[in-house]
Design an enzyme around this catalytic site. Sequence first.
Site, PDB file in Angstrom:
ATOM      1  N   ALA A 224       0.062  -4.927   7.524  1.00  0.00           N
ATOM      2  CA  ALA A 224      -0.739  -4.019   6.697  1.00  0.00           C
ATOM      3  C   ALA A 224      -1.020  -4.567   5.298  1.00  0.00           C
ATOM      4  O   ALA A 224      -2.189  -4.724   4.891  1.00  0.00           O
ATOM      5  CB  ALA A 224      -0.036  -2.671   6.611  1.00  0.00           C
ATOM      6  N   ALA A 225       0.045  -4.872   4.549  1.00  0.00           N
ATOM      7  CA  ALA A 225      -0.154  -5.307   3.165  1.00  0.00           C
ATOM      8  C   ALA A 225      -0.821  -6.680   3.124  1.00  0.00           C
ATOM      9  O   ALA A 225      -1.774  -6.903   2.358  1.00  0.00           O
ATOM     10  CB  ALA A 225       1.190  -5.343   2.425  1.00  0.00           C
TER      11      ALA A 225
ATOM     12  N   GLU B   8       2.242 -15.913   9.289  1.00  0.00           N
ATOM     13  CA  GLU B   8       2.876 -14.798  10.003  1.00  0.00           C
ATOM     14  C   GLU B   8       3.835 -15.401  11.017  1.00  0.00           C
ATOM     15  O   GLU B   8       3.437 -16.218  11.846  1.00  0.00           O
ATOM     16  CB  GLU B   8       1.810 -13.926  10.687  1.00  0.00           C
ATOM     17  CG  GLU B   8       2.348 -12.972  11.741  1.00  0.00           C
ATOM     18  CD  GLU B   8       3.448 -12.052  11.243  1.00  0.00           C
ATOM     19  OE1 GLU B   8       3.268 -11.375  10.207  1.00  0.00           O
ATOM     20  OE2 GLU B   8       4.520 -12.009  11.904  1.00  0.00           O
TER      21      GLU B   8
ATOM     22  N   CYS C   4       2.995   2.167  13.468  1.00  0.00           N
ATOM     23  CA  CYS C   4       3.103   3.634  13.503  1.00  0.00           C
ATOM     24  C   CYS C   4       2.757   4.177  14.889  1.00  0.00           C
ATOM     25  O   CYS C   4       3.176   5.273  15.256  1.00  0.00           O
ATOM     26  CB  CYS C   4       2.161   4.261  12.476  1.00  0.00           C
ATOM     27  SG  CYS C   4       2.216   3.451  10.888  1.00  0.00           S
TER      28      CYS C   4
ATOM     29  N   ARG D 145     -13.854 -13.691   9.121  1.00  0.00           N
ATOM     30  CA  ARG D 145     -13.480 -13.518   7.713  1.00  0.00           C
ATOM     31  C   ARG D 145     -13.054 -14.832   7.056  1.00  0.00           C
ATOM     32  O   ARG D 145     -12.612 -14.812   5.906  1.00  0.00           O
ATOM     33  CB  ARG D 145     -12.374 -12.462   7.588  1.00  0.00           C
ATOM     34  CG  ARG D 145     -12.807 -11.142   8.193  1.00  0.00           C
ATOM     35  CD  ARG D 145     -11.901  -9.986   7.894  1.00  0.00           C
ATOM     36  NE  ARG D 145     -12.380  -8.817   8.646  1.00  0.00           N
ATOM     37  CZ  ARG D 145     -11.840  -7.618   8.609  1.00  0.00           C
ATOM     38  NH1 ARG D 145     -10.788  -7.388   7.831  1.00  0.00           N
ATOM     39  NH2 ARG D 145     -12.331  -6.624   9.315  1.00  0.00           N
TER      40      ARG D 145
ATOM     41  N   TYR E 293     -12.027  27.927   2.774  1.00  0.00           N
ATOM     42  CA  TYR E 293     -11.531  29.007   3.631  1.00  0.00           C
ATOM     43  C   TYR E 293     -12.557  29.356   4.696  1.00  0.00           C
ATOM     44  O   TYR E 293     -13.751  29.524   4.398  1.00  0.00           O
ATOM     45  CB  TYR E 293     -11.205  30.277   2.831  1.00  0.00           C
ATOM     46  CG  TYR E 293     -11.211  31.503   3.718  1.00  0.00           C
ATOM     47  CD1 TYR E 293     -10.243  31.646   4.718  1.00  0.00           C
ATOM     48  CD2 TYR E 293     -12.210  32.479   3.617  1.00  0.00           C
ATOM     49  CE1 TYR E 293     -10.272  32.724   5.590  1.00  0.00           C
ATOM     50  CE2 TYR E 293     -12.242  33.564   4.482  1.00  0.00           C
ATOM     51  CZ  TYR E 293     -11.271  33.678   5.464  1.00  0.00           C
ATOM     52  OH  TYR E 293     -11.301  34.732   6.330  1.00  0.00           O
TER      53      TYR E 293
ATOM     54  N   TRP F  61      -6.387  33.337   1.152  1.00  0.00           N
ATOM     55  CA  TRP F  61      -5.410  32.616   0.328  1.00  0.00           C
ATOM     56  C   TRP F  61      -4.637  31.714   1.289  1.00  0.00           C
ATOM     57  O   TRP F  61      -3.815  32.202   2.065  1.00  0.00           O
ATOM     58  CB  TRP F  61      -4.444  33.587  -0.364  1.00  0.00           C
ATOM     59  CG  TRP F  61      -5.081  34.395  -1.449  1.00  0.00           C
ATOM     60  CD1 TRP F  61      -5.708  35.589  -1.311  1.00  0.00           C
ATOM     61  CD2 TRP F  61      -5.139  34.068  -2.837  1.00  0.00           C
ATOM     62  NE1 TRP F  61      -6.169  36.037  -2.526  1.00  0.00           N
ATOM     63  CE2 TRP F  61      -5.827  35.121  -3.487  1.00  0.00           C
ATOM     64  CE3 TRP F  61      -4.693  32.987  -3.609  1.00  0.00           C
ATOM     65  CZ2 TRP F  61      -6.072  35.128  -4.861  1.00  0.00           C
ATOM     66  CZ3 TRP F  61      -4.919  32.999  -4.979  1.00  0.00           C
ATOM     67  CH2 TRP F  61      -5.609  34.049  -5.590  1.00  0.00           C
TER      68      TRP F  61
HETATM   69  P1  FAD Z   1       5.172  -4.986   8.086  1.00  0.00           P
HETATM   70  O1  FAD Z   1       4.288  -4.126   8.869  1.00  0.00           O
HETATM   71  O2  FAD Z   1       6.638  -4.927   8.382  1.00  0.00           O
HETATM   72  O3  FAD Z   1       4.700  -6.491   8.257  1.00  0.00           O
HETATM   73  C1  FAD Z   1       5.399  -7.556   7.697  1.00  0.00           C
HETATM   74  C2  FAD Z   1       5.039  -8.798   8.472  1.00  0.00           C
HETATM   75  O4  FAD Z   1       5.620  -9.920   7.818  1.00  0.00           O
HETATM   76  C3  FAD Z   1       5.587  -8.796   9.886  1.00  0.00           C
HETATM   77  O5  FAD Z   1       4.532  -9.023  10.798  1.00  0.00           O
HETATM   78  C4  FAD Z   1       6.596  -9.939   9.892  1.00  0.00           C
HETATM   79  O6  FAD Z   1       6.654 -10.613  11.132  1.00  0.00           O
HETATM   80  C5  FAD Z   1       6.078 -10.832   8.797  1.00  0.00           C
HETATM   81  N1  FAD Z   1       7.092 -11.669   8.157  1.00  0.00           N
HETATM   82  C6  FAD Z   1       8.289 -11.242   7.638  1.00  0.00           C
HETATM   83  N2  FAD Z   1       8.935 -12.291   7.093  1.00  0.00           N
HETATM   84  C7  FAD Z   1       8.143 -13.382   7.268  1.00  0.00           C
HETATM   85  C8  FAD Z   1       8.297 -14.753   6.920  1.00  0.00           C
HETATM   86  N3  FAD Z   1       9.378 -15.208   6.265  1.00  0.00           N
HETATM   87  N4  FAD Z   1       7.305 -15.596   7.259  1.00  0.00           N
HETATM   88  C9  FAD Z   1       6.186 -15.155   7.913  1.00  0.00           C
HETATM   89  N5  FAD Z   1       6.021 -13.869   8.271  1.00  0.00           N
HETATM   90  C10 FAD Z   1       6.974 -12.993   7.936  1.00  0.00           C
HETATM   91  N6  FAD Z   1       4.250   4.582   8.241  1.00  0.00           N
HETATM   92  C11 FAD Z   1       3.496   5.670   7.993  1.00  0.00           C
HETATM   93  O7  FAD Z   1       2.941   5.794   6.892  1.00  0.00           O
HETATM   94  N7  FAD Z   1       3.304   6.631   8.945  1.00  0.00           N
HETATM   95  C12 FAD Z   1       3.874   6.541  10.181  1.00  0.00           C
HETATM   96  O8  FAD Z   1       3.682   7.422  11.039  1.00  0.00           O
HETATM   97  C13 FAD Z   1       4.679   5.422  10.468  1.00  0.00           C
HETATM   98  N8  FAD Z   1       5.265   5.283  11.673  1.00  0.00           N
HETATM   99  C14 FAD Z   1       5.998   4.167  11.938  1.00  0.00           C
HETATM  100  C15 FAD Z   1       6.599   4.047  13.185  1.00  0.00           C
HETATM  101  C16 FAD Z   1       7.351   2.933  13.483  1.00  0.00           C
HETATM  102  C17 FAD Z   1       7.994   2.822  14.822  1.00  0.00           C
HETATM  103  C18 FAD Z   1       7.507   1.907  12.516  1.00  0.00           C
HETATM  104  C19 FAD Z   1       8.337   0.689  12.826  1.00  0.00           C
HETATM  105  C20 FAD Z   1       6.940   2.023  11.259  1.00  0.00           C
HETATM  106  C21 FAD Z   1       6.181   3.154  10.962  1.00  0.00           C
HETATM  107  N9  FAD Z   1       5.592   3.320   9.716  1.00  0.00           N
HETATM  108  C22 FAD Z   1       4.849   4.436   9.446  1.00  0.00           C
HETATM  109  C23 FAD Z   1       5.781   2.324   8.644  1.00  0.00           C
HETATM  110  C24 FAD Z   1       4.611   1.351   8.576  1.00  0.00           C
HETATM  111  O9  FAD Z   1       4.431   0.748   9.819  1.00  0.00           O
HETATM  112  C25 FAD Z   1       4.908   0.331   7.491  1.00  0.00           C
HETATM  113  O10 FAD Z   1       4.988   1.008   6.258  1.00  0.00           O
HETATM  114  C26 FAD Z   1       3.855  -0.762   7.390  1.00  0.00           C
HETATM  115  O11 FAD Z   1       3.713  -1.450   8.590  1.00  0.00           O
HETATM  116  C27 FAD Z   1       4.276  -1.743   6.299  1.00  0.00           C
HETATM  117  O12 FAD Z   1       3.387  -2.822   6.283  1.00  0.00           O
HETATM  118  P2  FAD Z   1       3.831  -4.200   5.640  1.00  0.00           P
HETATM  119  O13 FAD Z   1       2.660  -5.101   5.773  1.00  0.00           O
HETATM  120  O14 FAD Z   1       4.420  -3.986   4.310  1.00  0.00           O
HETATM  121  O15 FAD Z   1       5.054  -4.718   6.529  1.00  0.00           O
END
Ligand code: FAD
Length: 488
Positions: free
Chosen positions: A12-13, A34, A44, A72, A469, A477
């Site tokens: 995501a980030a 990655e 999620c 991209r 509403y 309300w």
């Molecule tokens: P991540 O998604 O954890 O991605 C990090 C990535 O970095 C991973 O792909 C990993 O492999 C990679 N990485 C790590 N270290 C290294 C390295 N040294 N070198 C190369 N790659 C690396 N959030 C909500 O808001 N609502 C929800 O309903 C919700 N449900 C969820 C359900 C589940 C089962 C899970 C597990 C999470 C859920 N979340 C939910 C949380 C949400 O998924 C996370 O907040 C979001 O994915 C965070 O994104 P991120 O990019 O920070 O980290």
Amino acid sequence: MTDTFVIVGGDAAGMAAASKARREDSDLEIVVFEKGEWVSYGACGLPYYVKGEIQSLEALVSVTPQEFREERDIDLRTGHEVVAIDPDERTVTAESDDGDVVQPYDHLLLATGAESVVPPIGGVDLEGVYTLGSMSDGKELREYVARARSDESFQQPDRGPACRYLEDCTGPVAVVGGGYIGIEMAEALAANDFEVHLFQRGDRVLKGFSEATSEAVAAHLRDQDVTLYLGSEVRELAGSGASDDSEGRSPSSNRTQSDDAGEVGAVVTETERVPVDMVLLGTGVRPRTALAENAGLEIGPTGAIATDAYRETSAPDVYAAGDCAEATHVVTGEPTYAPLALTANRHGRAVGQTVTGTPSEGGGVAGTAAVKAFDVEAARTGIIDPDEARKAGFDPVSETITAKSRAGYYPEGGDVTVTLTADRDSGRVLGASLVSEYGEGAVHRSHAVVGALEAGATVFELENYDLAYAPPFNTTWDPVLVAAKVLG
Ligand code: FAD
């Protein structure tokens, strides 16, 4: 010469940052490392994949690696784990099957996410013990469900006390942890006819929500035949070969029989020994900070990577966003840790904008979260816990109201319970927790409170918010306004 923007972590980030940077600057060199094979996936959705509502892991992917590379122009390198950062030399080192790569950067984003916490108890390495933090975890769990459902040896209606609810149950299985992942997985497993036992260390599920929400969700879980063990700290997971005649015996007396070999057979608490075929550990997440720590970057008071408002870490031009990093709480203005998907997307996107020349903060966080528990939905935002509010210098006062979700004369509808918290002196809204039947709007109603938190509004102001509403959606309300009136 063009700058190079290096990103560690392709979800995501990381991919939000890469995509935004590319939109803003077509010349920038963007390299994403990655360590896994999946990028831009929606973790999620994993509970719903395990449940069987979503048919493939591919369906959880927003943008494929090929699209990132070809459409991209992002140099996406899957199967590359970054093992070191050198902020002085401005390089990262990544390992892959093809050897090591040393990659220079002008701007670096750490988007390494969070990892599942595995509690320090015996038996966690037994076969049949799972976590759900990654796509491969989801795959393994779905395979377990498929195996169990098709294997007749799992169909044992007469397993004695552990199988007392369902006539043709599969399992039984345990979920350890009553947070949102534990609850979503309880639903996923129950939907597949597993008999589910949910263990929660504290005295209520969803501890970040109000007591009223926790009680409503717990009551509904029980209605759905999930056996709840509240105030039950799991002491160990015992192997299937371990003695099961230990009723009333101290769990520690079985410790030697739960060596981490073989299959899991029971969950052991202070007072219970519950036979299970599988255990899902939903015991929280922790930020992945090892890379940052090893590079000497500052770790904040929450245990996540410390950043400024622009997500820049203590090292120049090194940013951190998403589940590995701290964020700023909209109510307290203090660092907080809220590992949620929108925060990761927003802050990643903001970094993409910053490194391409437009400094961007990406906003604070209120810890706004939602969960579906079978036929109930719940949401929380801001500060609900009175102790947390007092620690932040507020004098919290709360009211809980239950009101109709739609006009009384409208043929459908239910109740919505709203707990609203404000500061006694200033009247400032601090937070809310809401619960309703699924589809009756607890989650969407929480957004009005988020607006109040972002604006620093008082309950008197919230009471006069101009909410929409119409009878099929609410009462004149809305329950949120009723809660503000009662509290004001
Ligand atoms: P991540 O998604 O954890 O991605 C990090 C990535 O970095 C991973 O792909 C990993 O492999 C990679 N990485 C790590 N270290 C290294 C390295 N040294 N070198 C190369 N790659 C690396 N959030 C909500 O808001 N609502 C929800 O309903 C919700 N449900 C969820 C359900 C589940 C089962 C899970 C597990 C999470 C859920 N979340 C939910 C949380 C949400 O998924 C996370 O907040 C979001 O994915 C965070 O994104 P991120 O990019 O920070 O980290």
